[in-house]
Motif scaffolding. Structure first.
Motif, PDB file in Angstrom:
ATOM      1  N   GLU A  32       2.602  22.015 -77.206  1.00 51.02           N
ATOM      2  CA  GLU A  32       3.303  21.713 -75.950  1.00 51.02           C
ATOM      3  C   GLU A  32       3.945  20.326 -76.018  1.00 51.02           C
ATOM      4  OE1 GLU A  32       1.109  24.640 -72.705  1.00 51.02           O
ATOM      5  OE2 GLU A  32       0.677  22.502 -72.601  1.00 51.02           O
ATOM      6  N   ASN A  33       3.259  19.379 -76.652  1.00 46.15           N
ATOM      7  CA  ASN A  33       3.866  18.055 -76.834  1.00 46.15           C
ATOM      8  C   ASN A  33       5.150  18.157 -77.660  1.00 46.15           C
ATOM      9  OD1 ASN A  33       2.010  16.650 -75.367  1.00 46.15           O
ATOM     10  ND2 ASN A  33       0.789  15.975 -77.116  1.00 46.15           N
ATOM     11  N   SER A  34       5.112  18.991 -78.707  1.00 46.86           N
ATOM     12  CA  SER A  34       6.301  19.143 -79.555  1.00 46.86           C
ATOM     13  C   SER A  34       7.441  19.791 -78.770  1.00 46.86           C
ATOM     14  CB  SER A  34       5.979  20.017 -80.769  1.00 46.86           C
ATOM     15  OG  SER A  34       4.982  19.409 -81.540  1.00 46.86           O
ATOM     16  N   ILE A  35       7.105  20.744 -77.922  1.00 45.69           N
ATOM     17  CA  ILE A  35       8.142  21.382 -77.093  1.00 45.69           C
ATOM     18  C   ILE A  35       8.718  20.348 -76.125  1.00 45.69           C
ATOM     19  CG2 ILE A  35       8.575  23.150 -75.324  1.00 45.69           C
ATOM     20  CD1 ILE A  35       6.346  24.837 -76.675  1.00 45.69           C
ATOM     21  N   ASP A  36       7.827  19.586 -75.482  1.00 44.93           N
ATOM     22  CA  ASP A  36       8.281  18.547 -74.550  1.00 44.93           C
ATOM     23  C   ASP A  36       9.168  17.513 -75.258  1.00 44.93           C
ATOM     24  OD1 ASP A  36       7.068  19.586 -72.308  1.00 44.93           O
ATOM     25  OD2 ASP A  36       5.266  18.336 -72.434  1.00 44.93           O
ATOM     26  N   ALA A  37       8.939  17.328 -76.569  1.00 45.79           N
ATOM     27  CA  ALA A  37       9.721  16.328 -77.310  1.00 45.79           C
ATOM     28  C   ALA A  37      11.082  16.881 -77.734  1.00 45.79           C
ATOM     29  CB  ALA A  37       8.935  15.853 -78.526  1.00 45.79           C
ATOM     30  N   GLY A  38      11.413  18.093 -77.254  1.00 43.83           N
ATOM     31  CA  GLY A  38      12.736  18.671 -77.512  1.00 43.83           C
ATOM     32  C   GLY A  38      12.899  19.201 -78.928  1.00 43.83           C
ATOM     33  N   GLY A  62      10.304  12.059 -81.388  1.00 39.32           N
ATOM     34  CA  GLY A  62       9.422  11.080 -82.008  1.00 39.32           C
ATOM     35  C   GLY A  62       9.025   9.952 -81.060  1.00 39.32           C
ATOM     36  N   MET A  63       8.299   8.976 -81.611  1.00 40.64           N
ATOM     37  CA  MET A  63       7.801   7.867 -80.771  1.00 40.64           C
ATOM     38  C   MET A  63       8.079   6.536 -81.443  1.00 40.64           C
ATOM     39  SD  MET A  63       4.094   9.309 -79.533  1.00 40.64           S
ATOM     40  CE  MET A  63       3.800  10.518 -80.813  1.00 40.64           C
ATOM     41  N   SER A  64       8.328   5.501 -80.619  1.00 39.19           N
ATOM     42  CA  SER A  64       8.499   4.137 -81.126  1.00 39.19           C
ATOM     43  C   SER A  64       7.103   3.536 -81.373  1.00 39.19           C
ATOM     44  CB  SER A  64       9.237   3.306 -80.086  1.00 39.19           C
ATOM     45  OG  SER A  64       8.395   3.163 -78.951  1.00 39.19           O
ATOM     46  N   HIS A  75      -4.558   8.727 -69.923  1.00 36.13           N
ATOM     47  CA  HIS A  75      -3.608   8.752 -68.816  1.00 36.13           C
ATOM     48  C   HIS A  75      -2.352   7.939 -69.108  1.00 36.13           C
ATOM     49  CE1 HIS A  75      -6.481  11.021 -66.728  1.00 36.13           C
ATOM     50  NE2 HIS A  75      -7.321  10.042 -66.492  1.00 36.13           N
ATOM     51  N   ALA A  76      -1.959   7.895 -70.375  1.00 36.50           N
ATOM     52  CA  ALA A  76      -0.667   7.290 -70.697  1.00 36.50           C
ATOM     53  C   ALA A  76       0.280   8.437 -71.000  1.00 36.50           C
ATOM     54  CB  ALA A  76      -0.804   6.386 -71.917  1.00 36.50           C
ATOM     55  N   THR A  77       1.344   8.556 -70.257  1.00 32.31           N
ATOM     56  CA  THR A  77       2.268   9.679 -70.428  1.00 32.31           C
ATOM     57  C   THR A  77       3.702   9.235 -70.168  1.00 32.31           C
ATOM     58  OG1 THR A  77       2.858  11.896 -69.669  1.00 32.31           O
ATOM     59  CG2 THR A  77       1.909  10.438 -68.022  1.00 32.31           C
ATOM     60  N   SER A  78       4.633   9.887 -70.850  1.00 34.13           N
ATOM     61  CA  SER A  78       6.048   9.596 -70.594  1.00 34.13           C
ATOM     62  C   SER A  78       6.638  10.647 -69.655  1.00 34.13           C
ATOM     63  CB  SER A  78       6.801   9.624 -71.924  1.00 34.13           C
ATOM     64  OG  SER A  78       6.574  10.879 -72.556  1.00 34.13           O
ATOM     65  N   LYS A  79       5.736  11.532 -69.116  1.00 36.66           N
ATOM     66  CA  LYS A  79       6.279  12.739 -68.479  1.00 36.66           C
ATOM     67  C   LYS A  79       6.217  12.759 -66.961  1.00 36.66           C
ATOM     68  CE  LYS A  79       4.995  14.918 -72.747  1.00 36.66           C
ATOM     69  NZ  LYS A  79       4.102  15.828 -73.436  1.00 36.66           N
ATOM     70  N   LEU A  80       5.828  11.682 -66.358  1.00 37.41           N
ATOM     71  CA  LEU A  80       5.822  11.636 -64.892  1.00 37.41           C
ATOM     72  C   LEU A  80       6.637  10.431 -64.426  1.00 37.41           C
ATOM     73  CD1 LEU A  80       2.217  12.445 -63.561  1.00 37.41           C
ATOM     74  CD2 LEU A  80       4.299  13.775 -63.227  1.00 37.41           C
ATOM     75  N   LEU A  91       5.701  20.292 -69.925  1.00 43.53           N
ATOM     76  CA  LEU A  91       4.450  21.052 -70.017  1.00 43.53           C
ATOM     77  C   LEU A  91       3.253  20.120 -69.850  1.00 43.53           C
ATOM     78  CD1 LEU A  91       5.500  23.378 -72.946  1.00 43.53           C
ATOM     79  CD2 LEU A  91       5.158  24.018 -70.567  1.00 43.53           C
ATOM     80  N   GLY A  92       3.363  18.908 -70.397  1.00 39.19           N
ATOM     81  CA  GLY A  92       2.282  17.933 -70.240  1.00 39.19           C
ATOM     82  C   GLY A  92       2.561  17.069 -69.022  1.00 39.19           C
ATOM     83  N   PHE A  93       1.586  16.339 -68.571  1.00 41.96           N
ATOM     84  CA  PHE A  93       1.782  15.339 -67.519  1.00 41.96           C
ATOM     85  C   PHE A  93       0.515  14.530 -67.295  1.00 41.96           C
ATOM     86  CE2 PHE A  93       0.444  19.237 -65.440  1.00 41.96           C
ATOM     87  CZ  PHE A  93      -0.587  18.823 -64.627  1.00 41.96           C
ATOM     88  N   ARG A  94      -0.612  14.999 -67.844  1.00 48.30           N
ATOM     89  CA  ARG A  94      -1.873  14.330 -67.525  1.00 48.30           C
ATOM     90  C   ARG A  94      -2.192  13.184 -68.472  1.00 48.30           C
ATOM     91  NH1 ARG A  94      -5.462  18.105 -64.488  1.00 48.30           N
ATOM     92  NH2 ARG A  94      -7.168  16.860 -65.337  1.00 48.30           N
ATOM     93  N   GLY A  95      -1.496  13.139 -69.606  1.00 47.07           N
ATOM     94  CA  GLY A  95      -1.727  12.030 -70.536  1.00 47.07           C
ATOM     95  C   GLY A  95      -3.138  11.968 -71.073  1.00 47.07           C
ATOM     96  N   GLU A  96      -3.781  13.121 -71.245  1.00 43.24           N
ATOM     97  CA  GLU A  96      -5.151  13.025 -71.752  1.00 43.24           C
ATOM     98  C   GLU A  96      -5.413  13.856 -72.996  1.00 43.24           C
ATOM     99  OE1 GLU A  96      -7.739  14.015 -68.557  1.00 43.24           O
ATOM    100  OE2 GLU A  96      -6.837  15.962 -68.184  1.00 43.24           O
ATOM    101  N   ALA A  97      -4.397  14.629 -73.462  1.00 39.04           N
ATOM    102  CA  ALA A  97      -4.674  15.484 -74.614  1.00 39.04           C
ATOM    103  C   ALA A  97      -4.913  14.676 -75.882  1.00 39.04           C
ATOM    104  CB  ALA A  97      -3.535  16.471 -74.815  1.00 39.04           C
ATOM    105  N   LEU A  98      -3.981  13.796 -76.227  1.00 36.09           N
ATOM    106  CA  LEU A  98      -4.139  13.056 -77.482  1.00 36.09           C
ATOM    107  C   LEU A  98      -5.415  12.211 -77.497  1.00 36.09           C
ATOM    108  CD1 LEU A  98      -0.518  12.038 -78.627  1.00 36.09           C
ATOM    109  CD2 LEU A  98      -2.007  13.855 -79.490  1.00 36.09           C
ATOM    110  N   PRO A  99      -5.680  11.375 -76.451  1.00 34.31           N
ATOM    111  CA  PRO A  99      -6.936  10.620 -76.507  1.00 34.31           C
ATOM    112  C   PRO A  99      -8.168  11.518 -76.568  1.00 34.31           C
ATOM    113  CG  PRO A  99      -5.797  10.288 -74.393  1.00 34.31           C
ATOM    114  CD  PRO A  99      -4.856  11.000 -75.294  1.00 34.31           C
ATOM    115  N   SER A 100      -8.130  12.693 -75.904  1.00 28.62           N
ATOM    116  CA  SER A 100      -9.290  13.591 -75.952  1.00 28.62           C
ATOM    117  C   SER A 100      -9.499  14.124 -77.363  1.00 28.62           C
ATOM    118  CB  SER A 100      -9.113  14.775 -75.007  1.00 28.62           C
ATOM    119  OG  SER A 100      -8.953  14.324 -73.704  1.00 28.62           O
TER     120      SER A 100
END
Ligand code: ADP
Ligand code: MG
Length: 596
Positions: A32-38, A62-64, A75-80, A91-100
């Motif tokens: 879902e992150n990859s989809i959100d990244a276009g 990608g990311m800087s 809870h760090a997200t670029s999506k809200l 698809l994402g918004f909670r900013g908790e998948a990667l840290p989890s």
């Protein structure tokens, strides 16, 4: 005991317990992150059902340096961007998948944005500083030894195979939601699938669910107010033994929502046998303000502002198409019918091969002559009532009737199957199943028009029952009377039946009908349940009211039945969901005889 703030890595592990139930949940979050990244191309590599390795490679934005470092913070997200939980466009918004994920595995991310490429590592939630690396485009996230730091969770995982299948299912669902993105999946270095980018949804669905599905299904497109529904759903006869083939999407998100599954069940209610499920792919699109996706961390459940409206739309849209599809039955049925004939043919030729005693078929040890005679010379029970036509008239009506979809009736065999001929096919009809559907649909029509015709019995029929059964059925006296069935208690352990729906044939076994109804009603329980189950009662009555298999029909009666079927909704299957007819194309018959 002192209250204390838990350290970050523990907070993340606790969150991981919710977001990440099993490896497939991690795959879902990463893809879902990859989809959100276009991304246009997404590849997932797995080892050991995702337990030892999950690697997701994409060609998205990608990311800087800063973004990469922040992506692993809770809870760090670029999506809200607008802080609005009701207006979610990713698809994402909670900013908790990667840290989890990072808190319970060894995680490495390599990413490229702008000119630079960076790499970060995280072990049990402790991250390194991003360091420069060589990486051409997009992002690679590599997760090794998921759950190694939470042995309790590790113990609950299923076999590699089961975890792999769950991942495959998730990725399949995402591929259905995004046909323009190409998805590749490998497991233990073997390619599982590779869906290239598709122009149309249909071609993606065909790759995933097979040509048989697209050929035996219909498209749905319906709008109501702010909701739009599209998708593809199967003909009732193309059903499966599990609900796993029901794919539901809300605003591009794959969900397993009870409300939607229930609506699907209701739409096919009396068309599919119990314990069988339709194959369906449904996409709902509605404004974010009307659906809450923030119900559960895994985001597979949603809550609708107006659930009744959604349910109504799904049911009516599917029912409408089912009616249009009307008498169609799935083409796979005729294929399996042909398969069966082919087997007979093999048996015969196998036996003639001098090798008859080794031949593996059931009849192989019987003399060849017997085989042939049973396969080819079985006597036809052709009705003598052809006498209603002169020979010429038969010819005449044959050519006329062949132009109808179900063709001209030729004969009745084994007292239940009508054989009919169209211009280019042979059709076999199960007369009982077909008639049952006709009676049922007529019942429903009359009920809707509130005009069930009844027929009074000259002498009331007394049916003996158990005392509690008498109570069960007389509790619903009024409702049954609306269906044209008048009964009343006759002493403590019997009921008197005074009238019946006129649609039921006069030869019906009243005692059996009442007993079947009692059985059904006792299962319903409370009084309103009867209202909810009216169709099922009608269906039971229709079964009693229809021509039995075993009853001889003359050509005229058979043709009448065919013409009635053509006019009747849903006549492709009986009330129990069995097909009512099967078609075999002339060209396939010719193949059997090696004529083409
Ligand atoms: P969420 O997706 O809810 O924002 P995640 O923890 O999944 O939370 O991801 C955190 C952030 O990391 C995302 O908001 C996004 O900015 C960035 N990110 C994660 N994966 C990718 C990716 N494959 N490509 C680009 N950015 C990504
Ligand atoms: Mg995410």
């Amino acid at each position: 005991m002192r209250i204390r703030h838990l350290p970050d890595h523990l907070v993340n592990q606790i969150a991981a317990g919710e977001v990440l139930e099993r490896p497939s949940a991690a795959v879902k979050e990463l893809v879902e992150n990859s989809i959100d990244a276009g991304s246009s191309n997404i590849r997932v590599d797995l080892k050991d059902g995702g337990k030892s390795l999950i690697r997701v490679t994409d060609d998205g934005i990608g990311m800087s340096y800063q973004e990469l470092s922040a992506s692993l913070d809770r809870h760090a997200t670029s999506k809200l961007p607008s802080d609005d939980l009701l207006n979610i466009s990713f698809l994402g918004f909670r900013g908790e998948a990667l840290p989890s994920i990072a808190s319970v595995s060894h995680l490495t991310i390599k990413t490229h944005a702008g000119k630079d490429s960076w790499k970060i590592e995280c072990h049990s939630g402790v991250k390194t500083e991003p360091a420069p690396c060589a990486h051409p485009k997009g992002t690679i996230v590599e997760v090794r030894d998921l759950f190694y730091s939470t042995p309790a969770r590790l113990k609950f995982l299923k076999s590699d195979k089961a975890e792999f299948l769950a991942i495959k299912d998730i990725l399949t669902r995402l591929s259905m939601a995004y046909p323009k993105i190409s998805f590749e999946l490998t497991h233990n270095n073997k390619t599982v699938f590779n869906y290239f980018s598709e122009e149309t949804l249909n071609s993606r669905l065909e790759k995933i669910l097979g040509k048989e599905f697209t050929e035996n299904s219909f498209h749905i497109n319906a709008d109501r107010d702010y909701i739009s529904l599209s998708g593809v759903s199967c003909l009732p006869t193309f059903n499966r033994g599990t609900a796993n083939y029901q794919y539901l999407f809300v605003n591009g998100r794959a969900v397993k929502d009870k409300l939607l599954l229930g609506a699907l069940r209701a739409a096919y209610q009396d068309l599919i046998p119990k314990n069988r499920y339709p194959v369906s792919v449904l996409y709902l699109t509605l404004p974010g303000t009307n659906v809450d996706v923030n119900v559960h961390p895994a985001k597979t459940e949603v809550r609708f502002k107006d659930p009744g409206k959604i349910r109504g739309l799904i049911i009516s849209a599917i029912k409408h198409q089912l009616m249009e599809a009307g008498q169609h039955v799935s083409s796979t049925l005729s294929q399996s019918a042909l398969g069966a004939i082919n087997r007979t043919e093999q048996t015969v030729s196998g036996a003639s091969n001098q090798n008859k005693y080794q031949y593996p078929y059931r009849h192989a040890q019987q003399p060849l002559q017997k085989n042939i005679s049973s396969a080819l010379l079985a006597p036809l029970t052709v009705e003598p009532s052809v006498k209603t036509y002169g020979a010429e008239e038969v010819e005449h009506s044959l050519t006329l009737d062949q132009n109808y979809p179900l063709g001209a009736a030729i004969a009745q065999i084994h007292k239940n199957y009508i054989i009919a001929q169209t211009q280019n096919s042979l059709i076999m009809i199960d007369q009982h199943a077909a008639h049952e559907r006709l009676v049922y649909e007529k019942f429903k029509e009359q009920l809707q028009a509130k005009s069930i015709e009844t027929q009074n019995l000259l002498v009331p029929e007394i049916v003996n029952l158990q005392e509690n059964e008498v109570k069960d059925i007389t509790d619903h006296q009024d409702s049954l009377s609306c269906l044209g069935l008048d009964i009343e208690a006759f002493g403590p352990d019997a009921v008197a039946v005074r009238s019946l729906p006129a649609l039921l044939s006069d030869k019906i076994n009243i005692e059996q009908l009442i007993k079947d109804l009692v059985d059904e009603i006792s299962e319903f329980g409370t009084a309103n349940m009867l209202e909810d189950n009216i169709n099922s009662l009608l269906s039971t009555m229709a079964c009693h009211g229809s021509v039995r298999s075993g009853r001889k029909l003359n050509i005229q009666e058979m043709n009448n039945l065919l013409r009635d079927m053509e006019k009747t909704k849903n006549s492709g299957q009986c009330n129990h969901g069995r097909p009512t007819w099967v078609e075999i194309q002339l060209k396939d018959i010719e193949k059997l005889f090696e004529r083409s």
